[in-house]
Design a protein around this motif. Structure first.
Motif, PDB file in Angstrom:
ATOM      1  N   GLU A  96      16.666   6.064 -48.230  1.00 54.94           N
ATOM      2  CA  GLU A  96      17.928   6.664 -47.815  1.00 54.94           C
ATOM      3  C   GLU A  96      18.863   6.784 -49.008  1.00 54.94           C
ATOM      4  O   GLU A  96      18.674   6.109 -50.027  1.00 54.94           O
ATOM      5  N   GLN A 100      12.034  12.861 -45.969  1.00 59.09           N
ATOM      6  CA  GLN A 100      13.384  12.638 -45.443  1.00 59.09           C
ATOM      7  C   GLN A 100      13.343  12.003 -44.054  1.00 59.09           C
ATOM      8  O   GLN A 100      14.153  11.137 -43.715  1.00 59.09           O
ATOM      9  N   LEU A 101      12.381  12.446 -43.243  1.00 62.23           N
ATOM     10  CA  LEU A 101      12.283  11.956 -41.870  1.00 62.23           C
ATOM     11  C   LEU A 101      11.498  10.646 -41.747  1.00 62.23           C
ATOM     12  O   LEU A 101      11.461  10.044 -40.669  1.00 62.23           O
ATOM     13  N   TYR A 107      20.557  16.343 -50.011  1.00 66.60           N
ATOM     14  CA  TYR A 107      19.283  15.917 -49.426  1.00 66.60           C
ATOM     15  C   TYR A 107      19.334  14.441 -49.046  1.00 66.60           C
ATOM     16  O   TYR A 107      18.936  14.050 -47.939  1.00 66.60           O
ATOM     17  N   GLU A 121      21.855  12.718 -48.317  1.00 61.81           N
ATOM     18  CA  GLU A 121      22.825  12.495 -47.245  1.00 61.81           C
ATOM     19  C   GLU A 121      22.365  13.076 -45.914  1.00 61.81           C
ATOM     20  O   GLU A 121      23.081  12.976 -44.909  1.00 61.81           O
ATOM     21  N   GLY A 122      21.175  13.705 -45.910  1.00 61.31           N
ATOM     22  CA  GLY A 122      20.659  14.275 -44.675  1.00 61.31           C
ATOM     23  C   GLY A 122      21.291  15.588 -44.284  1.00 61.31           C
ATOM     24  O   GLY A 122      21.183  16.022 -43.134  1.00 61.31           O
ATOM     25  N   SER A 137      21.865  19.891 -44.730  1.00 58.28           N
ATOM     26  CA  SER A 137      20.920  21.016 -44.775  1.00 58.28           C
ATOM     27  C   SER A 137      21.114  21.905 -45.992  1.00 58.28           C
ATOM     28  O   SER A 137      20.269  22.765 -46.268  1.00 58.28           O
TER      29      SER A 137
END
Length: 244
Positions: free
Chosen positions: A31, A25-26, A89, A91-92, A94
């Motif tokens: 994306e 993710q990071l 996930y 969409e970033g 939690s």
């Protein structure tokens, strides 16, 4: 089998998969939907390899793998969702999770739900008892498509609606005392609920289908359309509303 308990293994596998998902993710390499797709594949590949190595004689049912009839003859079946809440996930957010659970003869006996975005992992082996219900009840619903039945029950109870993403995140919110009721009637599969159910039971919560029957796993058809997780003292009242 290794000397590690099933609960400890579930936790270690779920946490490691969650760590891999965070790195992905990071990374900035993907994306949106592409990130979700890459996350599903990456987490699934790791979980399948880890479980096959640690428990080679057990069967596995994963959302991301082709299902096979051979698991139906197995007593021990790992039921996993490598990335519960793919949309969140990507969409970033939690509110996504990793589910790893073991069902023996259809009963979830060990499991872990990793919440890497929090970060936190809840596991059957070390799960604390859930706190008492709040004075004003809080019911978890889908943040994108709240089920009409859940909204109706919430209205009857005078409960506040709390929108949230993945099934695992919702179930663990009840375990953690952030909400009191998770009532789902919008359709799910075994991998959506097996690990959350195992952890919720270990925390002393009521868990059942909305008709009050027990949750059963490793069926030929893995579709499990509904679920209720709540404080035990609320169960009779809620089930009375869902069976009207």
């Amino acid at each position: 089998m290794s000397g590690e308990t099933d609960a400890a293994l579930a936790r270690r596998v779920a946490e490691t998969a969650g760590e891999l998902l965070l790195v992905l993710q990071l990374s900035g390499l993907f994306e949106g939907k592409a990130l979700g797709k890459a996350g599903d594949r990456t987490a699934n590949a790791f979980i399948m390899e880890a479980l096959r190595h640690a428990r080679p004689d057990d069967a596995i049912l994963s959302e991301e793998e082709k299902d096979g009839a051979e698991r139906l003859a197995a007593s021990r079946v790992w039921i996993v969702d490598p990335l519960d809440g793919t949309r969140e996930y990507g969409e970033g957010r939690s509110d996504w999770a990793v589910h790893v659970a073991l069902a023996i003869d259809g009963v979830p006996v060990a499991g872990a739900v990793a919440l890497p975005g929090v970060p936190m992992t809840l596991c059957t082996g070390t799960c604390p008892q859930a706190p008492e219900a709040a004075e004003t009840l809080r019911m978890l619903v889908s943040r994108t498509r709240p089920a009409a039945e859940a909204v109706s029950v919430a209205d009857a109870l005078g409960a506040e609606l709390v929108p949230m993403g993945s099934a695992g995140a919702k179930a663990m919110a009840v375990v953690r005392g952030e909400a009191d009721i998770y009532l789902h009637t919008g359709g799910q599969y075994e991998w959506d609920s097996c690990a959350p159910v195992a952890v919720a039971v270990a925390a002393g919560l009521h868990v059942s289908r909305v008709d009050g029957s027990p949750m059963a796993y490793n069926a030929a058809d893995p579709y499990l359309p509904d679920l209720l997780i709540c404080r035990p003292e609320l169960a009779e009242r809620i089930l009375g509303l869902t069976q009207v």
